[in-house]
Scaffold this active site. Structure first.
Site, mmCIF file in Angstrom:
data_model
loop_
_atom_site.group_PDB
_atom_site.id
_atom_site.type_symbol
_atom_site.label_atom_id
_atom_site.label_comp_id
_atom_site.label_asym_id
_atom_site.label_seq_id
_atom_site.Cartn_x
_atom_site.Cartn_y
_atom_site.Cartn_z
ATOM 1 N N SER A 49 15.981 65.485 -15.055
ATOM 2 C CA SER A 49 14.748 64.717 -14.451
ATOM 3 C C SER A 49 13.651 64.884 -15.156
ATOM 4 C CB SER A 49 14.489 64.804 -12.987
ATOM 5 O OG SER A 49 14.113 66.251 -12.744
ATOM 6 N N ASP A 84 17.541 61.680 -16.507
ATOM 7 C CA ASP A 84 17.822 61.145 -15.194
ATOM 8 C C ASP A 84 16.608 60.415 -14.598
ATOM 9 O OD1 ASP A 84 19.275 60.814 -12.788
ATOM 10 O OD2 ASP A 84 18.600 62.690 -11.995
#
Ligand code: G3H
Ligand code: ZN
Length: 287
Positions: A49, A84
């Site tokens: 992320s 992500d």
């Protein structure tokens, strides 16, 4: 080898199994996932992320760390480094840093803006042989500050996103990041089937893999889910072992303060957790 992700997901779609995307947070986490996947000979997607990328120092650090681990640990299975829930700017940065795959998450934009930005990311990524995931209909809950409303995707909008040239599609089908509430009604497999019928042979992604009953995940795989994302569940397993170590007072004994000792069991918990998921997804011996 380090690879883009569309090849492994096409194989998964054909073979009716799913490849796990396991999110990474640090060196131990990454090492554990790679060791687990090598042991059972499963391809793997390492999810990063934007928040976790920053935490680890930045995208260049992530790429260097993964490459170094793969070389030193003799990792032979296919591995993708995947951004992500990337923003437009984040996706461009990850591509420049050597990520082999990116998700551009434009699900919070209106559909036209989502499509237009997705097209642009596809163009930049494909020039470099990097695969692209995009999302429509949002995943409920919160992940690293990215908050989704949890709308079920419209199959026609899914088709429009696929026509942007993306490699795999994330569609909201009642899935939620983090824990599922007691009264959760389960995945909307009817919508999933309709989406698959509409978009054709495109690998689909199931976000929010934590806490979905194994059988339901397998039903979704039968309907075209080729990638399942898991994050929170591994965080729970890691945290439980850290807590156990500290609360049992081991950190006060002898060399118990050694970070390598503190993190030994948590790292093993990641290995065990990943192997458990691979068993459910059916990706062992598919490397
Ligand atoms: O993008 C990452 C995943 O969707 C993770 O979801 O934290 O509920 O496992 P999860
Ligand atoms: Zn997600």
């Amino acid at each position: 080898p380090l690879v883009e992700a569309s090849g492994m997901l096409k194989n998964a779609l054909e073979g009716k199994y799913a490849v796990g995307q396991f999110n990474i947070n640090n060196l131990e986490w990454t090492k554990s996932i790679l060791l687990a996947c090598e042991e059972v000979q499963s391809p793997v997607i390492l999810g990063v992320s934007e928040g976790a990328g920053k935490y680890m120092g930045g995208y260049n650090t992530v790429v260097g760390m993964v490459k170094g681990l793969m070389e030193d640990l003799n990792i032979t299975v296919p591995v993708a480094i995947h951004l992500d829930h990337g923003s437009f700017e984040g996706a461009k940065k990850a591509i420049a840093a050597g990520f082999t795959s990116v998700m551009f998450d434009g699900s919070h934009y209106d559909i036209e803006e989502n499509l237009q930005k997705t097209r642009e990311i596809v163009k930049i990524a494909h020039e470099k042989g990097i695969s692209v995931e995009a999302e429509v209909g949002s995943i409920g809950g919160e992940e690293d500050g990215v908050i989704g409303k949890g709308e079920v995707a419209d199959p026609q909008e899914c088709l429009k996103l696929v026509e942007c040239g993306i490699d795999f599609l994330a569609a909201g089908i009642g899935n939620i990041h983090g824990a599922y509430p007691e009264n959760w009604e389960g995945l909307d497999l009817e919508v999933l089937a309709e989406i698959q019928k509409t978009v054709g042979e495109v690998p689909m992604v199931l976000h929010g893999g934590t806490g979905i009953p194994a059988e339901m995940v397998q039903d979704a795989i039968k309907l075209g889910i080729s990638k399942v994302n898991v994050n929170t569940e591994l965080q729970w397993a890691f945290a439980a072992e850290v807590r156990n170590y500290i609360e049992s007072g081991k950190d006060k004994e002898g060399k118990g303060f050694d970070p390598r000792k503190i993190l030994a069991k948590p790292a093993q918990a990641i290995i065990d957790g990943v192997k458990e998921k691979i068993e459910i997804f059916g990706s062992a011996h598919k490397a």
